[in-house]
Design a protein around this motif. Sequence first.
Motif, PDB file in Angstrom:
ATOM      1  N   VAL A 278       0.831  -1.202   0.000  1.00  0.00           N
ATOM      2  CA  VAL A 278       0.000   0.000   0.000  1.00  0.00           C
ATOM      3  C   VAL A 278       0.868   1.256   0.000  1.00  0.00           C
ATOM      4  O   VAL A 278       0.640   2.198  -0.768  1.00  0.00           O
ATOM      5  CB  VAL A 278      -0.964   0.002   1.208  1.00  0.00           C
ATOM      6  N   VAL A 279       1.886   1.265   0.866  1.00  0.00           N
ATOM      7  CA  VAL A 279       2.778   2.429   0.937  1.00  0.00           C
ATOM      8  C   VAL A 279       3.553   2.578  -0.370  1.00  0.00           C
ATOM      9  O   VAL A 279       3.695   3.686  -0.908  1.00  0.00           O
ATOM     10  CB  VAL A 279       3.739   2.318   2.135  1.00  0.00           C
ATOM     11  N   VAL A 280       4.060   1.455  -0.908  1.00  0.00           N
ATOM     12  CA  VAL A 280       4.814   1.503  -2.167  1.00  0.00           C
ATOM     13  C   VAL A 280       3.925   2.026  -3.296  1.00  0.00           C
ATOM     14  O   VAL A 280       4.375   2.816  -4.132  1.00  0.00           O
ATOM     15  CB  VAL A 280       5.379   0.112  -2.518  1.00  0.00           C
ATOM     16  N   SER A 281       2.669   1.614  -3.319  1.00  0.00           N
ATOM     17  CA  SER A 281       1.757   2.085  -4.373  1.00  0.00           C
ATOM     18  C   SER A 281       1.559   3.594  -4.294  1.00  0.00           C
ATOM     19  O   SER A 281       1.470   4.274  -5.329  1.00  0.00           O
ATOM     20  CB  SER A 281       0.407   1.361  -4.277  1.00  0.00           C
ATOM     21  N   GLN A 282       1.515   4.127  -3.079  1.00  0.00           N
ATOM     22  CA  GLN A 282       1.383   5.580  -2.915  1.00  0.00           C
ATOM     23  C   GLN A 282       2.641   6.299  -3.404  1.00  0.00           C
ATOM     24  O   GLN A 282       2.566   7.341  -4.071  1.00  0.00           O
ATOM     25  CB  GLN A 282       1.121   5.912  -1.445  1.00  0.00           C
ATOM     26  N   ASP A 410      10.202   0.267  -3.623  1.00  0.00           N
ATOM     27  CA  ASP A 410      10.158  -0.959  -2.814  1.00  0.00           C
ATOM     28  C   ASP A 410      11.330  -0.999  -1.838  1.00  0.00           C
ATOM     29  O   ASP A 410      11.159  -1.222  -0.631  1.00  0.00           O
ATOM     30  CB  ASP A 410      10.193  -2.167  -3.754  1.00  0.00           C
ATOM     31  N   ALA A 411      12.535  -0.749  -2.355  1.00  0.00           N
ATOM     32  CA  ALA A 411      13.729  -0.779  -1.499  1.00  0.00           C
ATOM     33  C   ALA A 411      13.736   0.386  -0.521  1.00  0.00           C
ATOM     34  O   ALA A 411      14.121   0.232   0.650  1.00  0.00           O
ATOM     35  CB  ALA A 411      14.980  -0.747  -2.373  1.00  0.00           C
ATOM     36  N   SER A 412      13.282   1.556  -0.967  1.00  0.00           N
ATOM     37  CA  SER A 412      13.298   2.748  -0.115  1.00  0.00           C
ATOM     38  C   SER A 412      12.355   2.593   1.071  1.00  0.00           C
ATOM     39  O   SER A 412      12.717   2.898   2.218  1.00  0.00           O
ATOM     40  CB  SER A 412      12.909   3.983  -0.925  1.00  0.00           C
ATOM     41  N   GLU A 413      11.144   2.105   0.813  1.00  0.00           N
ATOM     42  CA  GLU A 413      10.173   1.957   1.900  1.00  0.00           C
ATOM     43  C   GLU A 413      10.656   0.932   2.917  1.00  0.00           C
ATOM     44  O   GLU A 413      10.575   1.163   4.131  1.00  0.00           O
ATOM     45  CB  GLU A 413       8.810   1.538   1.329  1.00  0.00           C
ATOM     46  N   ALA A 414      11.175  -0.198   2.425  1.00  0.00           N
ATOM     47  CA  ALA A 414      11.650  -1.254   3.329  1.00  0.00           C
ATOM     48  C   ALA A 414      12.835  -0.770   4.166  1.00  0.00           C
ATOM     49  O   ALA A 414      12.926  -1.059   5.368  1.00  0.00           O
ATOM     50  CB  ALA A 414      12.034  -2.486   2.514  1.00  0.00           C
ATOM     51  N   ALA A 415      13.736  -0.020   3.555  1.00  0.00           N
ATOM     52  CA  ALA A 415      14.927   0.444   4.267  1.00  0.00           C
ATOM     53  C   ALA A 415      14.593   1.528   5.281  1.00  0.00           C
ATOM     54  O   ALA A 415      15.062   1.497   6.427  1.00  0.00           O
ATOM     55  CB  ALA A 415      15.958   0.965   3.260  1.00  0.00           C
ATOM     56  N   ILE A 461      10.095  10.649  -3.433  1.00  0.00           N
ATOM     57  CA  ILE A 461      10.070   9.574  -2.426  1.00  0.00           C
ATOM     58  C   ILE A 461      10.453  10.118  -1.057  1.00  0.00           C
ATOM     59  O   ILE A 461       9.831   9.769  -0.037  1.00  0.00           O
ATOM     60  CB  ILE A 461      11.001   8.419  -2.855  1.00  0.00           C
ATOM     61  N   VAL A 462      11.460  10.975  -1.013  1.00  0.00           N
ATOM     62  CA  VAL A 462      11.872  11.564   0.272  1.00  0.00           C
ATOM     63  C   VAL A 462      10.720  12.358   0.875  1.00  0.00           C
ATOM     64  O   VAL A 462      10.427  12.252   2.070  1.00  0.00           O
ATOM     65  CB  VAL A 462      13.108  12.456   0.084  1.00  0.00           C
ATOM     66  N   SER A 463      10.056  13.143   0.049  1.00  0.00           N
ATOM     67  CA  SER A 463       8.926  13.944   0.528  1.00  0.00           C
ATOM     68  C   SER A 463       7.798  13.060   1.048  1.00  0.00           C
ATOM     69  O   SER A 463       7.227  13.306   2.115  1.00  0.00           O
ATOM     70  CB  SER A 463       8.423  14.843  -0.605  1.00  0.00           C
ATOM     71  N   GLN A 464       7.492  12.009   0.280  1.00  0.00           N
ATOM     72  CA  GLN A 464       6.394  11.117   0.661  1.00  0.00           C
ATOM     73  C   GLN A 464       6.724  10.330   1.927  1.00  0.00           C
ATOM     74  O   GLN A 464       5.902  10.231   2.848  1.00  0.00           O
ATOM     75  CB  GLN A 464       6.089  10.141  -0.485  1.00  0.00           C
ATOM     76  N   VAL A 468       4.998   9.992   5.640  1.00  0.00           N
ATOM     77  CA  VAL A 468       4.489   8.729   6.198  1.00  0.00           C
ATOM     78  C   VAL A 468       5.126   8.420   7.544  1.00  0.00           C
ATOM     79  O   VAL A 468       4.464   8.024   8.506  1.00  0.00           O
ATOM     80  CB  VAL A 468       4.754   7.564   5.210  1.00  0.00           C
ATOM     81  N   TYR A 469       6.465   8.607   7.633  1.00  0.00           N
ATOM     82  CA  TYR A 469       7.192   8.260   8.847  1.00  0.00           C
ATOM     83  C   TYR A 469       7.658   9.516   9.592  1.00  0.00           C
ATOM     84  O   TYR A 469       8.823   9.627   9.978  1.00  0.00           O
ATOM     85  CB  TYR A 469       8.394   7.376   8.510  1.00  0.00           C
TER      86      TYR A 469
END
Length: 484
Positions: A278-282, A410-415, A461-464, A468-469
Motif C-alpha cells: 500500500v505504501v509503495v503504491s502511494q 520498494d527498497a526505499s520503503e523497506a529500508a 520519495i523523500v517527501s512522501q 508517512v514516517y
Amino acid sequence: MNTLTKLRQKDVIKSIFAFLLGIIGIYLLMLCMIAVKFKPSGFNAYFPDHKQQLVTVTVSIPILFSILYTYLFFENKYVLTRVSKIGELFLIIYLSFVLTFIFSYFVNPMSRPLVLMSLMCVTLFKRRDAVFINSVYALMMLIVDRFADLNNIMIYESYACLLSTFCTGIISAFVFTKVKSRFQSIIFAFILFLPVEAINCVMILPVSAFTAAQIIDLLIFGAVGCLVSVMLYMFLLPMLEKIFAEMTVFRLREITTDGVTLIKKLKENAPGTYSHSVVVSQLVEACAKAIGEDAELARAAAFYHDVGKLKGPEMFAENQTEYNFHDDITPELSVDIIRSHTRNGAQLIKKSRLPEFFADVAVQHHGTLPIKYFYYKALKMSDGELNIENYSYSGPIPESKIAALIMIADASEAAVRTLPDRSPEKIEAFVRNIIEERLDLGQFDNCNITMRELTVIKSTIVSQLSGVYHSRVVYPKITVAKKK
C-alpha cells in the motif's frame, strides 16, 4: 516508451497484413449493408448504378488507413508490434460502422451513435492516437455517406456527422483524461450532447424548408444518438477490457480494491506485505505523476509486485513476529526462497488473468540485485570466495520506467522503515544511496530512465516517506482518573 519500441521486419509484415485484413473487413461489411438496404432484387443493379462512386470509396479507404499506418509507424510503433491491438482497433471501427448503419437505416440518420467512436478511442488508446484514429474514422464515414449511398443521408447530415465525430473526438481526448470512474464517464458522455446538438442546428441553417417540428425531431434524435452511445459504451467497454486485457483507468481501480482475490489473500495471509504494498503504491503513484508516467497503471502494478510472497509469507521479514525461519536453514536455501517470490508472483498474476504488465513488473522489480544479507551470511560460513550471482535475483532488469520506479520505491520503503532516525536528511541519504547502487549495477540500462527523472523520483520519495514516517509527539506519562 512506445515511440522507442523497435519494429522488426517480422512485425512490419504482420502489421501490414493485419491492416489489409482490416480493410477487407470494411469492404465485406459494406457489401452486407448493400444487401440489407437494396434487398436481393436491387443488389445486382446497385453496382452498375454506383460504379464511379464505388471506385472512389474503394480507393479512398485504403489511402486513409495507409495514412493511419504511417502515423502509427512514426508515432506509436508499439501498436504495430501487437496484432491483437490492431485487431482491437478494427473491431472498434467495425462496431461503430455497423451501429451507425443500423440506426441510420432503421431509426433516423441523426440518431446515429457518433459519440461511441470517440469514447472508445480515448479510453483504449493514447490521447494523440485517439485523435488521429477518430479523425480517420470521421473522414471514412463522410466518404461512405457521400459516395456509397448506404445511410439514407442528406448532404448537410453527412457534414454534420463529420463535424460531430471530429469535435467529440477532440473534446474527449483533452477532457476525458480527468474521468476516473465509470459513472463520471456517463456524465461526460452526456456533456458531449451539447456540441453534437449545436453542430446539427448550425448545419440545417441553410436549409430553409425545415419546419419547427422537424428541428425538434432533429434535437430529439441527436439526444437519442448520445444516449445510445453512452449505453453501448458502458456495455461494450468491459467486454473489450476482458478480451484484449486492456488496462483502462476503470479496470485498474477495480482490480486494486480489497475485494479482488489476490489483494484479499494478501491482506489476510501476509498483512505485513500488504501494508508495505500500500505504501509503495502511494510512492509510485506520486513518482509517476512527477515524471509524466501513467500514475494509475503504476499504482496498480505496485499493489501486485509482491504477491509472490503469498507462497510462504512467514519466510519474509515484514510478516514475521519473533521467530525467524531463516535462522534454522542454510543461506543457499534462504536465497532460493526469497528470490522465488518474483517468479511466484508472475505465475499468480497470470493465473488470475490479470494484465501481463503486472507479471513483468513482478519479475523485474528486483532485477539482478544481490541478496546481500544472505550473501554475507554465507561468506561468514565459508572459507573461500563465493560467486555472488548465486546469491542474486534472476532478473530480468526493469524494462519500463514503472518497473524501475517500483524497484526504487520498494527498497526505499523497506529500508526507511528500519531507520531509528527518520529525519528528511537521513531518508534523503538512504534513497540517494539506493538509486546510486542500482545505477552502478546497471539495473536501469533497459528502461530509458533519465538522470533528471531519477532526481525527481528521489525528491518525491523523500517527501512522501517523510510524511508517512514523520516524528510523533511524545505524550506525558500521566494517569487520568475516571470521573465518579
